[in-house]
Design a protein around this motif. Structure first.
Motif, short mmCIF file in Angstrom:
data_model
loop_
_atom_site.label_atom_id
_atom_site.label_comp_id
_atom_site.label_asym_id
_atom_site.label_seq_id
_atom_site.Cartn_x
_atom_site.Cartn_y
_atom_site.Cartn_z
N ALA A 86 -110.86 32.79 -0.48
CA ALA A 86 -111.78 33.89 -0.82
C ALA A 86 -113.02 33.40 -1.56
O ALA A 86 -114.15 33.70 -1.17
CB ALA A 86 -111.04 34.94 -1.63
N ALA A 133 -115.11 30.85 0.56
CA ALA A 133 -115.94 31.54 1.55
C ALA A 133 -117.13 32.21 0.90
O ALA A 133 -118.26 32.14 1.41
CB ALA A 133 -115.09 32.55 2.31
N GLY A 169 -115.70 36.76 1.24
CA GLY A 169 -114.33 36.32 1.06
C GLY A 169 -113.42 37.46 0.68
O GLY A 169 -113.77 38.30 -0.16
#
Length: 237
Positions: free
Chosen positions: A181, A184, A191
């Protein structure tokens, strides 16, 4: 939003469950799971960092595990035990019950999909094929093939390039808060943390948290723009 990327292990596949069953095949029970998990995390990090190949890592991990209980294994014996354990793991591979419904929904909505996974290439591609996922994605990004591992932003950029989309048009979902998460999000994607174990207290501001992949579909169909995703933390309960 044009695309969704997903992790595999403990996101689509019950990897921990399979690993626990592999440990049971190795020693007869799961009581030593915390020790196995800690040793695995240590050795797998070496593989992801490129300091050891996957096969050697598996054997060294098995030797380290038994050494923790005072048993010194020869290399040959470690290979034998690891081979038996791995066979049990592979027999136990199965998708979570929400995986196929989620993938089918994503495909039906016209969203492009990709896998982003930190793993050895041959092992992970074999796993994808065994689970019937070979044709489920528009792109598959495996760290050993790409040369970068999550949370390195370059593997997320490679996924966006493979899907022909911009980072801001992509959601990435995975079970690891930092690796998936937050990794990203730092790469410019959106995310989402899949917290199947409901660890909650580890959540981060601005990172949506879901407990299963059914909640991902709920998150994506909410009547908001993708830029509002960070405000959806806790929306599904």
């Amino acid at each position: 939003m044009k695309a969704v990327c997903l992790d595999i292990d403990d996101t689509l596949l019950d990897s921990e469950g399979a690993s626990r069953r592999g440990l049971r095949a190795l020693v007869g029970n799961e009581r030593a799971w915390p020790v196995w998990k800690a040793i695995t995390d240590e050795h797998y990090a070496r593989f992801v960092a490129g300091r050891i190949d996957y096969e050697s890592m598996c054997v060294e991990r098995t030797r380290a595990f038994f050494a923790a209980f005072g048993q010194q294994l020869s290399a040959a014996e470690a290979v034998r035990r690891e081979t038996a354990r791995m066979a049990a793991v592979q027999r136990s591979w199965c998708l979570f019950g929400d995986a196929w419904p989620c993938l089918e929904w994503l495909r039906a909505t016209g969203l492009r999909t990709a896998v982003i996974t930190n793993a050895p290439s041959a092992y992970q591609r074999g796993k994808i094929a065994a689970l019937g996922l070979a044709d489920a994605f528009d792109a598959v990004l495996i760290s050993e093939e790409v040369g970068f591992a999550k949370p390195d932003p370059r593997i997320f950029a490679a996924a966006c390039a493979a899907l022909d989309v911009s980072p801001e048009e992509v959601v990435h979902v995975g079970d690891r808060l930092e690796t998936d998460a937050l990794g990203a999000a730092r790469a410019g994607l959106h995310g989402v943390w899949l917290d199947r174990k409901r660890r909650g207290g580890l959540s981060e501001p601005g990172v949506p948290v879901i407990r299963n992949l059914y909640e991902l579909t709920e998150l994506l169909v909410c009547d908001v723009t993708i830029s509002e995703l960070p405000g959806l933390v806790g929306l599904t309960g």
